[in-house]
Scaffold this motif. Sequence first.
Motif, PDB file in Angstrom:
ATOM      1  N   VAL A  77      -3.926  17.369  18.313  1.00  0.00           N
ATOM      2  CA  VAL A  77      -4.878  17.847  19.315  1.00  0.00           C
ATOM      3  C   VAL A  77      -4.080  18.428  20.480  1.00  0.00           C
ATOM      4  CG1 VAL A  77      -6.760  17.218  20.871  1.00  0.00           C
ATOM      5  CG2 VAL A  77      -6.595  16.110  18.632  1.00  0.00           C
ATOM      6  N   ILE A  78      -4.379  19.683  20.821  1.00  0.00           N
ATOM      7  CA  ILE A  78      -3.644  20.377  21.888  1.00  0.00           C
ATOM      8  C   ILE A  78      -4.587  20.591  23.075  1.00  0.00           C
ATOM      9  CG2 ILE A  78      -2.430  22.526  22.495  1.00  0.00           C
ATOM     10  CD1 ILE A  78      -1.661  22.800  19.526  1.00  0.00           C
ATOM     11  N   ASP A  79      -4.079  20.308  24.266  1.00  0.00           N
ATOM     12  CA  ASP A  79      -4.841  20.570  25.484  1.00  0.00           C
ATOM     13  C   ASP A  79      -4.239  21.818  26.138  1.00  0.00           C
ATOM     14  OD1 ASP A  79      -5.974  20.659  27.984  1.00  0.00           O
ATOM     15  OD2 ASP A  79      -6.051  18.486  28.217  1.00  0.00           O
ATOM     16  N   PRO A  80      -4.822  23.002  25.897  1.00  0.00           N
ATOM     17  CA  PRO A  80      -4.219  24.248  26.407  1.00  0.00           C
ATOM     18  C   PRO A  80      -4.123  24.273  27.931  1.00  0.00           C
ATOM     19  CG  PRO A  80      -5.968  24.714  24.820  1.00  0.00           C
ATOM     20  CD  PRO A  80      -6.061  23.268  25.138  1.00  0.00           C
ATOM     21  N   LYS A  81      -5.047  23.597  28.614  1.00  0.00           N
ATOM     22  CA  LYS A  81      -5.025  23.602  30.085  1.00  0.00           C
ATOM     23  C   LYS A  81      -3.765  22.888  30.583  1.00  0.00           C
ATOM     24  CE  LYS A  81      -8.169  22.900  33.886  1.00  0.00           C
ATOM     25  NZ  LYS A  81      -8.429  21.591  34.445  1.00  0.00           N
ATOM     26  N   GLU A 105      -4.977  36.775  28.343  1.00  0.00           N
ATOM     27  CA  GLU A 105      -3.554  36.983  28.052  1.00  0.00           C
ATOM     28  C   GLU A 105      -2.730  35.712  28.157  1.00  0.00           C
ATOM     29  OE1 GLU A 105      -2.730  40.181  30.718  1.00  0.00           O
ATOM     30  OE2 GLU A 105      -4.272  41.357  29.690  1.00  0.00           O
ATOM     31  N   LYS A 106      -3.371  34.622  28.521  1.00  0.00           N
ATOM     32  CA  LYS A 106      -2.623  33.354  28.658  1.00  0.00           C
ATOM     33  C   LYS A 106      -2.148  32.886  27.291  1.00  0.00           C
ATOM     34  CE  LYS A 106      -3.237  32.175  33.085  1.00  0.00           C
ATOM     35  NZ  LYS A 106      -2.247  32.669  33.988  1.00  0.00           N
ATOM     36  N   PRO A 107      -0.964  32.311  27.247  1.00  0.00           N
ATOM     37  CA  PRO A 107      -0.448  31.884  25.943  1.00  0.00           C
ATOM     38  C   PRO A 107      -1.057  30.576  25.445  1.00  0.00           C
ATOM     39  CG  PRO A 107       1.148  31.449  27.687  1.00  0.00           C
ATOM     40  CD  PRO A 107      -0.029  32.089  28.337  1.00  0.00           C
ATOM     41  N   VAL A 108      -1.301  30.550  24.152  1.00  0.00           N
ATOM     42  CA  VAL A 108      -1.814  29.338  23.496  1.00  0.00           C
ATOM     43  C   VAL A 108      -0.801  28.953  22.417  1.00  0.00           C
ATOM     44  CG1 VAL A 108      -3.713  28.358  22.135  1.00  0.00           C
ATOM     45  CG2 VAL A 108      -4.192  30.121  23.820  1.00  0.00           C
ATOM     46  N   LEU A 109      -0.549  27.665  22.337  1.00  0.00           N
ATOM     47  CA  LEU A 109       0.409  27.162  21.349  1.00  0.00           C
ATOM     48  C   LEU A 109      -0.196  27.219  19.948  1.00  0.00           C
ATOM     49  CD1 LEU A 109       3.157  25.994  21.979  1.00  0.00           C
ATOM     50  CD2 LEU A 109       2.120  23.733  22.042  1.00  0.00           C
ATOM     51  N   VAL A 110       0.511  27.809  19.001  1.00  0.00           N
ATOM     52  CA  VAL A 110      -0.001  27.881  17.620  1.00  0.00           C
ATOM     53  C   VAL A 110       1.096  27.467  16.631  1.00  0.00           C
ATOM     54  CG1 VAL A 110      -1.804  29.617  18.036  1.00  0.00           C
ATOM     55  CG2 VAL A 110       0.503  30.363  17.496  1.00  0.00           C
ATOM     56  N   LEU A 111       0.655  27.013  15.476  1.00  0.00           N
ATOM     57  CA  LEU A 111       1.570  26.552  14.422  1.00  0.00           C
ATOM     58  C   LEU A 111       0.758  26.484  13.130  1.00  0.00           C
ATOM     59  CD1 LEU A 111       2.025  22.694  14.774  1.00  0.00           C
ATOM     60  CD2 LEU A 111       0.459  23.931  16.184  1.00  0.00           C
ATOM     61  N   CYS A 112       1.360  26.005  12.059  1.00  0.00           N
ATOM     62  CA  CYS A 112       0.591  25.807  10.828  1.00  0.00           C
ATOM     63  C   CYS A 112      -0.529  24.812  11.112  1.00  0.00           C
ATOM     64  CB  CYS A 112       1.493  25.267   9.708  1.00  0.00           C
ATOM     65  SG  CYS A 112       0.561  24.691   8.264  1.00  0.00           S
ATOM     66  N   ASN A 113      -1.717  25.115  10.639  1.00  0.00           N
ATOM     67  CA  ASN A 113      -2.891  24.266  10.897  1.00  0.00           C
ATOM     68  C   ASN A 113      -3.054  23.122   9.891  1.00  0.00           C
ATOM     69  OD1 ASN A 113      -4.423  25.518  13.204  1.00  0.00           O
ATOM     70  ND2 ASN A 113      -4.072  27.295  11.916  1.00  0.00           N
ATOM     71  N   HIS A 114      -2.152  23.027   8.943  1.00  0.00           N
ATOM     72  CA  HIS A 114      -2.242  21.983   7.903  1.00  0.00           C
ATOM     73  C   HIS A 114      -3.694  21.850   7.424  1.00  0.00           C
ATOM     74  CE1 HIS A 114       1.962  20.911   8.170  1.00  0.00           C
ATOM     75  NE2 HIS A 114       1.833  21.271   9.424  1.00  0.00           N
ATOM     76  N   CYS A 121       7.729  18.264  18.844  1.00  0.00           N
ATOM     77  CA  CYS A 121       7.028  19.020  19.893  1.00  0.00           C
ATOM     78  C   CYS A 121       6.265  18.076  20.824  1.00  0.00           C
ATOM     79  CB  CYS A 121       6.074  20.035  19.264  1.00  0.00           C
ATOM     80  SG  CYS A 121       4.950  19.347  18.050  1.00  0.00           S
ATOM     81  N   VAL A 122       5.617  17.079  20.230  1.00  0.00           N
ATOM     82  CA  VAL A 122       4.837  16.118  21.023  1.00  0.00           C
ATOM     83  C   VAL A 122       5.773  15.349  21.958  1.00  0.00           C
ATOM     84  CG1 VAL A 122       3.400  14.027  20.864  1.00  0.00           C
ATOM     85  CG2 VAL A 122       3.041  15.915  19.257  1.00  0.00           C
ATOM     86  N   GLU A 123       6.906  14.946  21.431  1.00  0.00           N
ATOM     87  CA  GLU A 123       7.876  14.163  22.212  1.00  0.00           C
ATOM     88  C   GLU A 123       8.459  15.001  23.359  1.00  0.00           C
ATOM     89  OE1 GLU A 123      11.178  11.135  20.743  1.00  0.00           O
ATOM     90  OE2 GLU A 123      11.797  13.202  20.441  1.00  0.00           O
ATOM     91  N   ALA A 124       8.699  16.296  23.096  1.00  0.00           N
ATOM     92  CA  ALA A 124       9.395  17.123  24.088  1.00  0.00           C
ATOM     93  C   ALA A 124       8.479  17.625  25.206  1.00  0.00           C
ATOM     94  CB  ALA A 124      10.019  18.333  23.386  1.00  0.00           C
ATOM     95  N   CYS A 125       7.174  17.609  24.999  1.00  0.00           N
ATOM     96  CA  CYS A 125       6.268  18.221  25.981  1.00  0.00           C
ATOM     97  C   CYS A 125       6.246  17.423  27.293  1.00  0.00           C
ATOM     98  CB  CYS A 125       4.848  18.309  25.406  1.00  0.00           C
ATOM     99  SG  CYS A 125       3.677  18.930  26.635  1.00  0.00           S
ATOM    100  N   PRO A 126       6.655  18.040  28.404  1.00  0.00           N
ATOM    101  CA  PRO A 126       6.687  17.303  29.664  1.00  0.00           C
ATOM    102  C   PRO A 126       5.291  17.058  30.236  1.00  0.00           C
ATOM    103  CG  PRO A 126       7.352  19.588  30.019  1.00  0.00           C
ATOM    104  CD  PRO A 126       7.135  19.428  28.551  1.00  0.00           C
ATOM    105  N   GLU A 127       4.305  17.826  29.769  1.00  0.00           N
ATOM    106  CA  GLU A 127       2.941  17.698  30.302  1.00  0.00           C
ATOM    107  C   GLU A 127       2.049  16.805  29.439  1.00  0.00           C
ATOM    108  OE1 GLU A 127       2.097  18.922  33.219  1.00  0.00           O
ATOM    109  OE2 GLU A 127       4.081  19.830  33.442  1.00  0.00           O
ATOM    110  N   LYS A 128       2.604  16.267  28.386  1.00  0.00           N
ATOM    111  CA  LYS A 128       1.807  15.449  27.438  1.00  0.00           C
ATOM    112  C   LYS A 128       0.548  16.228  27.010  1.00  0.00           C
ATOM    113  CE  LYS A 128       4.433  11.726  27.900  1.00  0.00           C
ATOM    114  NZ  LYS A 128       5.674  12.446  27.743  1.00  0.00           N
ATOM    115  N   ALA A 129       0.771  17.483  26.639  1.00  0.00           N
ATOM    116  CA  ALA A 129      -0.351  18.350  26.282  1.00  0.00           C
ATOM    117  C   ALA A 129      -0.762  18.232  24.819  1.00  0.00           C
ATOM    118  CB  ALA A 129       0.011  19.802  26.602  1.00  0.00           C
TER     119      ALA A 129
END
Length: 259
Positions: free
Chosen positions: A53-57, A114-123, A212-220
């Motif tokens: 679950v990604i929180d884009p904000k 134009e704001k960036p959204v994180l994307v990856l394989c959706n499994h 990615c989850v571990e590295a995110c400083p914003e816990k997004a």
Amino acid sequence: MSGIDRRNFIKIAGLTTIIGLSGKPLADAFASQPAQASAAEKEGHVGKRWALVIDPKKCLEKEGCRACIDACHRIHNVPQFDNRKDEIKWIWKEEYEKAFLDQENEFIEDSLKEKPVLVLCNHCDNPPCVRVCPTQATWKRQDGIVMMDWHRCIGCRYCVAACPYGSRSFNWRDPRPFIKEIDKDFPTRTRGVVEKCTFCNERLAKGLPLACVEACPEKAMAFGDLEDPESEVRQLLRNRFAIRRKPYLGTQPVVFYLV
Ligand code: SF4
Ligand code: SF4
């Protein structure tokens, strides 16, 4: 497979792609019946169903942040090419407008588009990429992870064509000279194979969080088990409205975006 066999196969594969994937209409790749079963499907964490679950904000709070991308690509020996054609991506940022082109409303602020959204394989629960692979080099595990076996991949790129999210990258060149510092704990790939995110299956096996989850400083980002009603992902999905990419295709992504 020898070099010549491989080249011949790729030629035939190219022709087959023109008339339809594996001789089947492309629509078959999106059929609702389960993707072809393989022995490998039985691996994975029984009883679990992983989701992200990604929180884009939250992700936008630190402008220009690449912590998750850099961590993932470093750990997984993803090469860095300076041109788009050769680019290999496991996780990356896409403009909102492109990531959710069907879910945009006419009143949305131009700046937000134009704001960036994180994307990856959706499994995906119903992954068209798995259905079209002729060698079972990609398959779905019991816990939902869509896996890759780079040794079995013959580089036909059917899966690249079938994935509606652009989540798969093809190694047009030998990636190894373009890896900044090779992590010896993770395999490198060769020219002529496809690669993508595998939800850090190697880290999950050791009880570690996703890189990615571990590295995110914003816990997004939150990763967890959809089958566990008490998991963080279930709690987030219970209390917040969430969207997925291209829901009309029926691929059933397990990457959710909070809105
Ligand atoms: S996002 Fe693409 S590569 Fe990932 S499981 Fe879905 S169809 Fe396959
Ligand atoms: S994983 Fe490899 S063999 Fe399978 S469809 Fe993709 S390119 Fe072809």
